[in-house]
Design a protein around this motif. Structure first.
Motif, PDB file in Angstrom:
ATOM      1  N   THR A 111      -8.512  -0.080   1.699  1.00 48.83           N
ATOM      2  CA  THR A 111      -9.461   0.428   0.802  1.00 48.83           C
ATOM      3  C   THR A 111      -8.621   1.013  -0.374  1.00 48.83           C
ATOM      4  OG1 THR A 111     -11.501   0.832   2.002  1.00 48.83           O
ATOM      5  CG2 THR A 111     -11.170   2.088  -0.077  1.00 48.83           C
ATOM      6  N   ALA A 112      -7.411   1.777   0.254  1.00 41.44           N
ATOM      7  CA  ALA A 112      -6.599   2.640  -0.476  1.00 41.44           C
ATOM      8  C   ALA A 112      -5.749   1.597  -1.344  1.00 41.44           C
ATOM      9  CB  ALA A 112      -5.709   3.467   0.143  1.00 41.44           C
ATOM     10  N   MET A 113      -5.368   0.466  -0.975  1.00 37.09           N
ATOM     11  CA  MET A 113      -4.528  -0.346  -1.825  1.00 37.09           C
ATOM     12  C   MET A 113      -5.251  -1.122  -2.502  1.00 37.09           C
ATOM     13  SD  MET A 113      -1.767   0.789  -0.844  1.00 37.09           S
ATOM     14  CE  MET A 113      -0.396  -0.548  -1.234  1.00 37.09           C
ATOM     15  N   GLN A 114      -6.492  -1.458  -2.080  1.00 38.15           N
ATOM     16  CA  GLN A 114      -7.332  -2.276  -3.085  1.00 38.15           C
ATOM     17  C   GLN A 114      -7.661  -1.548  -4.414  1.00 38.15           C
ATOM     18  OE1 GLN A 114      -6.958  -5.669  -2.291  1.00 38.15           O
ATOM     19  NE2 GLN A 114      -8.939  -5.925  -2.814  1.00 38.15           N
ATOM     20  N   HIS A 115      -8.032  -0.253  -4.074  1.00 35.05           N
ATOM     21  CA  HIS A 115      -8.347   0.660  -5.423  1.00 35.05           C
ATOM     22  C   HIS A 115      -7.070   0.727  -6.055  1.00 35.05           C
ATOM     23  CE1 HIS A 115     -10.382   3.863  -7.473  1.00 35.05           C
ATOM     24  NE2 HIS A 115      -9.373   4.496  -7.349  1.00 35.05           N
ATOM     25  N   ALA A 116      -5.993   0.818  -5.734  1.00 38.34           N
ATOM     26  CA  ALA A 116      -4.711   1.063  -6.482  1.00 38.34           C
ATOM     27  C   ALA A 116      -4.338  -0.052  -7.179  1.00 38.34           C
ATOM     28  CB  ALA A 116      -3.520   1.555  -5.502  1.00 38.34           C
ATOM     29  N   ALA A 117      -4.668  -1.158  -6.765  1.00 41.76           N
ATOM     30  CA  ALA A 117      -4.315  -2.611  -7.345  1.00 41.76           C
ATOM     31  C   ALA A 117      -5.248  -2.671  -8.413  1.00 41.76           C
ATOM     32  CB  ALA A 117      -4.448  -3.664  -6.384  1.00 41.76           C
ATOM     33  N   ARG A 118      -6.527  -2.400  -8.189  1.00 41.39           N
ATOM     34  CA  ARG A 118      -7.765  -2.441  -9.136  1.00 41.39           C
ATOM     35  C   ARG A 118      -7.378  -1.686 -10.288  1.00 41.39           C
ATOM     36  NH1 ARG A 118     -11.477  -2.188  -5.909  1.00 41.39           N
ATOM     37  NH2 ARG A 118     -11.929  -0.179  -5.961  1.00 41.39           N
ATOM     38  N   VAL A 119      -7.268  -0.396 -10.215  1.00 39.45           N
ATOM     39  CA  VAL A 119      -6.955   0.389 -11.219  1.00 39.45           C
ATOM     40  C   VAL A 119      -5.773   0.112 -12.003  1.00 39.45           C
ATOM     41  CG1 VAL A 119      -6.548   2.834 -11.890  1.00 39.45           C
ATOM     42  CG2 VAL A 119      -8.057   2.486 -10.077  1.00 39.45           C
ATOM     43  N   PHE A 120      -4.559  -0.007 -11.363  1.00 37.13           N
ATOM     44  CA  PHE A 120      -3.474  -0.669 -12.058  1.00 37.13           C
ATOM     45  C   PHE A 120      -3.638  -1.830 -12.932  1.00 37.13           C
ATOM     46  CE2 PHE A 120      -0.968   2.754 -10.365  1.00 37.13           C
ATOM     47  CZ  PHE A 120       0.153   2.933 -10.951  1.00 37.13           C
ATOM     48  N   GLY A 121      -4.354  -2.756 -11.988  1.00 38.87           N
ATOM     49  CA  GLY A 121      -4.578  -3.947 -12.695  1.00 38.87           C
ATOM     50  C   GLY A 121      -5.308  -4.150 -13.895  1.00 38.87           C
ATOM     51  N   GLN A 122      -6.487  -3.148 -14.050  1.00 38.68           N
ATOM     52  CA  GLN A 122      -7.304  -3.041 -15.172  1.00 38.68           C
ATOM     53  C   GLN A 122      -6.633  -2.359 -16.403  1.00 38.68           C
ATOM     54  OE1 GLN A 122     -10.734  -4.401 -14.980  1.00 38.68           O
ATOM     55  NE2 GLN A 122     -10.310  -4.048 -17.477  1.00 38.68           N
ATOM     56  N   THR A 123      -5.874  -1.223 -15.920  1.00 38.29           N
ATOM     57  CA  THR A 123      -5.011  -0.440 -16.803  1.00 38.29           C
ATOM     58  C   THR A 123      -4.315  -1.305 -17.490  1.00 38.29           C
ATOM     59  OG1 THR A 123      -5.377   1.281 -15.648  1.00 38.29           O
ATOM     60  CG2 THR A 123      -3.680   1.488 -17.422  1.00 38.29           C
TER      61      THR A 123
END
Length: 902
Positions: free
Chosen positions: A80-92
């Motif tokens: 969950t932590a890594m998916q959230h980080a990838a999603r936020v960075f990816g969207q940014t």
């Protein structure tokens, strides 16, 4: 069953080998590795206590995620932590471009960790916004080496310390910052008293005790001093004209410049005797070999690059480089700052000592990685990066293994930036660091004793780091976290492209990286884990087929420049950015303590390491103490143009009038108000980006805080530390530290304008376990005095004094020494009493931390006629790590005249 694992120390850049004693679950002891060529079994006070640090209660154990600003973080799982980080960075990145994110990493990472982050930033994200805390440490040395010699390649070896006839130590308290190397120098000097040692430092530090000459220059005047020395070398014909003509360029321009730096002119700038300058120039010019050693005092400056180049000029002018005992030798501050420079972990660098601004270099790395191109937009250095975060340009920030909320200058702006950043990831082994409070996502990382990989020390020696025990909780290796995130981000940003992150162990990262060093100045393409395991630590260059590394560079007098010649650099002397003024009449310097390291995330968990200095304080020359009508221990307000701090003042004869000193280690965790870097300035060298942490203009004034508090409590240190830290947050002054050895205690010294109410006292007592009998108690509401002491058997377990703390230091000594507590009740009932039988008391300073020998015991033994040998034999001090020897020598009556300070 006990076993031993050979690894490398995680503190300074000396890179000492250590032997870890463990049972595969717990580390029980640490000794120096006698086979490691960096230290041959020696360790300093910090390295020898590694097994006592890293309190499990201070560790980050599980991923924690904050779903919105202002909310508390809660435990989550890694996926969950890594998916959230990838999603936020990816969207940014999708919304604002790759330069809207950044990575701020650390000289404490392993080379494999570094390489993973570099490839992540440049190949996956497509940004050069990756910088390291080495920007605060060694970036000026990088520029100096590259400008003068053509590459960031320190040419010397530690053995040059023994082989040199003349050593110049400038901008380094080597005795504290690199004590194992200082032990080598002490031994070499004792075997060869004719060896000349020159120390240049505004303070008369412990390093000066070994010096033949100490030049106590005014802060920031190094360039003028070095130009003045070169002027004299030229005038006295102590230069190597053949070497200059054949192997260098640019001498004529430099000769014209330094002609202006006459001894009298330089003496006026630097505040020294012109005869001292002549003496030093003669030592350097007539010595068969000449070695220079330097660290933060040279680098942490708005003119750091110019200082480095001016120092290297001396070696080029005399031809004393590439020879045994000769050369410019920067002492690296962090365990793997060199590895970071090798892998390109500054925003302007690329792996293999390449430049991010060079199109050819970018193309070579892109081709090696199998990608179309590397980003060509300039990356942000540390100061610029956090300013971009504060302005909203950087919207997602990944911080790994570093603590910018303690270490960066101008902390008010740094903390503002971190608070404003929409998404902050902190990858950290210790959950107690100041930066962790700003983390929206906290990722637990493995630490020393749990990691596997390589580091490079100051002499270019690559050593293996090996794990002895598993990481606690769900902590992961730094390289593994970076690779996991990279693979997830690739799927978001480049779903149709093959992954460039097929790494499943650190060795595969090392093997890929070393290929990028091939045919470069740092070529260690011939190294492998297998060779390092078989041959031991090796210095680069280490080419394929080699049987050993390269001890010394430039012996062939060829330099990695276009024409093979080194370059003289002619930079004029410029003053420090902040000058003394009527409003700010003092110049603040920062530096190291003997037994603490950087932000104290690790050393701050070992109570034993507080024995030498147990609280933050500001030191002044006694004349300034008298002029300001202050006294030792008095609380003062220190003010710079950026912030204010309250802390005690102490007299220090080692400082010159007009100067002040605070150790760099004290952050907001240990000193309320943001720590020392609330005061320091963000001005930086335009070439290196390194900030001028060493000089800031300040003023000092007494502060009236009549209601004082003292707390001592054993047991459950980390939990109590955190809870009490919150309770003391709004007091005008609060200092936190540890004490003791086998049974540590938390110490708090605090003060405020007004007393706190009974509800606050009750909350404090609850946390201290003083809310239950039996407890000795005294209260005088009229005087706002309240005292509580808990004794079990004959031992003090907790103390809380409010309203008057005259017996504070007496109680610390009583607790530490396990002395009788029979006088406590009589003292307790006297509301404003000094300690029984004494008018004053001070905390016993531990001079020798290894065997727990105090200042008073050593002084008493000296007064009885003991010399250094008998002190070692009778008390044991100085017989283990030796870090206490300079201070013991200072206490001894000198058989010869001490080094002149001129």
């Amino acid at each position: 069953m006990r076993r031993t694992t050979a690894s490398t120390c995680c503190y300074c850049g000396v890179g000492c080998g250590v032997l870890i004693e463990h049972d595969a679950d717990t580390i029980h002891g640490v000794t120096g590795d006698p086979a490691h060529p960096a230290n041959y079994g020696r360790l300093c006070s910090k390295g020898s206590t590694l097994h006592k640090t890293g309190d499990p209660a201070a560790r980050a154990l599980y991923p924690e995620l904050r779903l919105g600003k202002g909310m508390a973080r809660s435990r989550t799982d890694w996926d969950t932590a890594m998916q959230h980080a990838a999603r936020v960075f990816g969207q940014t990145i999708t919304d604002f471009g790759p330069d809207s994110v950044a990575f701020y990493i650390s000289g404490q990472l392993l080379t494999e960790d570094y390489y993973a982050f570099n490839k992540l930033a440049r190949a996956v994200v497509g940004t050069n916004n990756i910088d390291s805390n080495s920007r605060l440490c060694m970036s000026s040395a990088v520029v100096g080496y590259k400008q003068s010699l053509g590459a960031d390649s320190p040419p010397c070896s530690y053995e040059d310390i023994e082989q040199s006839d003349c050593l110049l130590i400038i901008g380094s308290n080597m005795a504290y910052a690199h004590p194992v190397l200082f032990r080598r120098l002490e031994q070499a000097k004792s075997l060869d008293p004719a060896k000349r040692i020159i120390v240049v430092d505004p303070r008369r530090t412990a390093t000066c005790e070994l010096a033949d000459v100490h030049l106590g220059i005014q802060p920031g005047t190094d360039v003028a001093l070095l130009h003045g020395i070169l002027n004299l070398l030229i005038q006295q014909d102590w230069i190597d004209e053949t070497f200059i003509q054949t192997h260098t360029g640019g001498f004529d321009a430099l000769q014209s410049l330094v002609g202006e730096y006459t001894p009298e002119h330089v003496a006026g700038i630097c505040g020294i005797d012109p005869e001292a300058l002549r003496q030093v120039a003669q030592m350097i010019g007539t010595a068969p070999s000449f070695l220079s050693l330097w660290c933060m005092g040279m680098n942490q400056s708005s003119a750091g690059s110019a200082k480095n180049s001016a120092l290297i000029n001396l070696h080029l002018a005399t031809g004393k480089i590439g020879k045994p005992g000769s050369g410019p030798f920067s002492l690296t501050g962090q365990p793997n700052a060199m590895g970071g420079r090798e892998t390109g972990s500054l925003s302007n660098l690329l792996p293999g000592h390449r430049d991010a601004t060079n199109a050819k270099d970018r193309a070579e790395v892109a081709d090696y990685w199998g990608i179309e191109a590397l980003p060509d937009s300039p990356g942000l250095s540390a100061i610029e990066l956090f300013e971009a975060v504060r302005r909203g340009k950087i919207k997602a920030l990944w911080i790994a293994c570093t603590n910018p909320a303690q270490s960066m200058p101008d902390q008010t702006l740094i903390r503002e930036a971190l608070a404003l950043c929409p998404f902050v990831v902190v990858q950290e082994a210790f959950a107690t660091t100041e930066t962790c409070q700003f983390a929206d996502l906290l990722l637990p990382a493995s630490s020393w004793g749990e990691k596997n990989g390589t580091v490079t020390n100051s002499e270019r020696r690559v050593s293996r780091v090996r794990s002895a025990i598993p990481a606690p909780g769900e902590a992961r290796a730094d390289w593994a976290i970076a690779c996991d995130f990279a693979q997830r981000l690739e799927k978001q940003l480049k779903p149709d492209q093959p992954s460039v992150f097929g790494f499943h162990q650190p060795q595969t990262l090392f093997d890929e990286f070393r290929g990028l060093t091939a045919k470069r100045d740092l070529d260690y393409s011939g190294l492998s884990y297998q060779l390092l395991d078989a041959l031991g630590p090796q210095q680069w260059p280490f080419l394929p087929g080699a049987e050993r590394g390269t001890a010394r560079l430039y012996a062939d007098k060829l330099f990695p420049t276009i024409d093979g010649r080194a370059r003289f650099i002619a930079d004029t002397y410029k003053t420090v950015k902040e000058q003394q003024s009527t409003d700010y009449p003092l110049i603040l310097n920062t530096g190291r303590l003997r037994d603490q390291w950087h932000g104290m995330s690790r050393t701050g968990t070992a109570a034993q390491l507080f024995g030498h200095v147990d609280q933050a304080q500001i030191s002044l020359n006694p004349a300034d103490i008298d002029r300001l009508e202050l006294h030792d221990g008095q609380l003062v307000r220190v003010t710079s143009r950026r912030g204010k701090l309250v802390l005690p003042v102490v007299a220090d004869e080692q400082l010159q009038a007009g100067q002040a000193y605070i150790p760099m280690h004290w952050g907001d965790r240990f000193l309320r108000g943001g720590g020392v870097n609330v005061l320091t300035q963000p001005a930086f060298d335009p070439m290196s980006g390194q900030p001028e942490l060493k000089q800031a203009a300040i003023r000092i004034e007494p502060v009236s805080l009549p209601w004082d508090v003292f707390i001592l409590v054993e047991g459950d240190i980390q939990a109590r530390f955190s809870a009490l830290r919150d309770l003391f947050e709004d007091l005008a002054y609060a200092s936190f530290s540890l004490a003791g050895r086998e049974e540590p205690a938390l110490l708090i010294r605090a003060a405020n304008e007004q007393p706190r109410n009974t509800e606050w006292l009750a909350e404090v007592d609850l946390l201290l376990g003083l809310d239950q009998v039996p407890v000795l108690a005294y209260d005088d509401p009229h005087l706002a005095v309240s005292k509580r002491i808990k004794i079990e058997g004959s031992r003090i377990r907790a103390v809380r004094l409010c309203g008057e703390t005259k017996a504070r230091d007496w109680l610390i000594n009583l607790w530490r020494n396990g002395e009788s507590t029979e006088n406590l009740q009589r003292w307790l009932l006297a509301p404003l009493s000094a300690p029984p039988g004494a008018t004053a008391a001070s905390v016993e300073k531990i001079i020798c931390n290894c065997v727990n020998v105090s200042h008073s015991r050593i002084q008493a033994a000296i007064n009885s006629g003991m010399n250094l040998d008998s002190l070692k034999a009778e008390l044991g001090c100085g017989t283990e790590c030796g870090s206490c020897l300079p201070e013991i020598r200072r206490l001894l009556p000198a058989p010869n005249a001490p080094a002149s300070t001129i």
